[in-house]
Write a protein that holds these residues in place. Structure first.
Motif: not given
Ligand SMILES: *Cc1c(COP(=O)(O)O)cnc(C)c1O
Length: 374
Positions: A35, A60-61, A80
């Motif tokens: 992220k 990831v973010g 996510s």
């Protein structure tokens, strides 16, 4: 996104990231956390080497960050960690098969609606995020029956169960880690008992180093991939001592000149020379994410030697003491982070002068122009 018009260069050593990754991967499955532009190291570059090293899931973010990776990795599981926030995120999740942390009831209903509107053939997979004590995001384990009903009603398919540890990097907080792990186990069992084929993950870097017993199916490793030691200067420091810092940051010397006894330097005259000195003025300051808070505290590395920062860090300039060093001249490189050999500055050490943690050092200095070294 990159800081323009400066002299700072970030060198990212991808080979070190891979060695750090393999150190964990040899003990079981890892979800690399990439992220925030891979903690300032570059999302796509880091993803490429981790993909080659065998990583099967990327964390990831934001949903949009996940979608940007989807174009490059059509088949990969992309998680996510922030989950859907904007109305548009729900459509993106369905369209691009993003696995999201789902942490409140409204998300379950909205994602169910978005999936129905898309008339998908397969149910949307979700990762259910549990609040086991950190009280940031997640369902409480006591809500498991209601969550199970809600995902069934919405037609979603739980495939992962996750929670996040609040104090895993504190050697004195082992009790809270155990409590969180026990609460997590309750949620994991509830989902499995309900017949969902979920994998579980709880550990971050610190827990991956210190609590192998709480590895469950995967460990979500972030900072340690980049060479931050979550236990730096604690009693557990040796657990992460062989991690390699992947980021080095250099800038250029702008001027070299005398500072005479009794003269002061930079804003506020916070440093006054006691004897005649030589100073180098360096092209780095807080506009380059080299923060004012390291004024009078940090060191840099010139030609394998440590030199101390004198006085205040300015917007684009700082001063260091180069008294007695031969050959220092304008245009030369000087290291703000890294620097090789015994004098090398680690992200953890720079963070201690900065009054922060290695995570912030990497994320912010990583905003400077980057080059990739293998
Ligand atoms: C950032 C993050 C991680 C990685 O934590 P590190 O301390 O960098 O290893 C793991 N899980 C979640 C939910 C995160 O947000």
């Amino acid at each position: 996104m990159t800081i323009p018009y400066n002299y700072v260069t970030v060198s990212v050593h991808l080979d070190r990231i891979i060695r750090n990754y393999n150190r964990f991967a040899q003990n079981g499955p890892v979800i690399p956390v990439i992220k925030a532009d891979a903690y300032g190291h570059g999302l796509f570059q880091v993803a490429a080497v981790l993909d080659a090293a065998g990583a099967e899931i990327f964390a990831v973010g934001s949903v949009e960050e996940a979608v940007s990776l989807r174009d490059v990795y059509p088949q990969k599981r992309i998680l996510s960690l922030l989950g859907p926030i904007l109305a548009s995120d729900y459509d993106l999740v369905c369209q691009h098969d993003i696995l999201c942390f789902i942490h409140h009831f409204e998300q379950i209903a909205k994602l169910g609606e978005a999936a129905r509107a898309k008339e998908r053939k397969r149910p949307v997979d979700v990762a259910l995020k549990w609040n086991t004590g950190m009280n940031r995001l997640g369902f409480r384990p006591s809500e498991a029956p209601a969550v199970i009903n809600a995902v069934r009603e919405a037609g979603l398919q739980p495939v992962m169960v996750s929670s996040h540890l609040a104090c895993a990097d504190d050697p004195n907080a082992a009790e809270t880690v155990k409590e969180q792990a026990a609460a997590f186990t309750v949620a994991l069992h509830a989902l499995r008992h309900a017949g969902f084929p979920v994998v579980g993950n709880l550990a971050n870097s610190a827990a991956a180093l210190a609590y192998p017993e709480f590895a469950f199916d995967h460990r979500r490793v972030g900072i340690a991939l980049y060479g931050g030691n979550p236990f730096w200067r604690t009693s557990h420091e040796t657990l992460g001592q062989d991690l390699e810092c992947a980021m080095e940051v250099a800038t250029r010397i702008a001027s070299v000149h005398p500072l005479r006894a009794g003269e002061s330097i930079n804003y506020g005259y916070t440093f006054t020379a006691k004897t005649d000195m030589t100073v180098a003025i360096v092209a780095a300051g807080y506009a380059d994410a080299y923060p004012r808070s390291v004024s009078g505290k940090a060191w840099m590395v010139w030609n394998g030697k440590r030199v101390p920062v004198l006085g205040r860090v300015c917007m684009q300039l700082s001063a260091v003491d180069v008294t007695g060093l031969d050959g220092v001249s304008p245009g030369q490189k000087i290291m703000l982070l890294g620097g090789g050999g015994k004098a090398a500055i680690s992200a953890d050490e720079l963070a201690s002068w900065w009054g922060t943690i290695s995570y912030e050092v990497m994320c912010l200095l990583g905003l400077n122009p980057r080059v990739y070294a293998e």
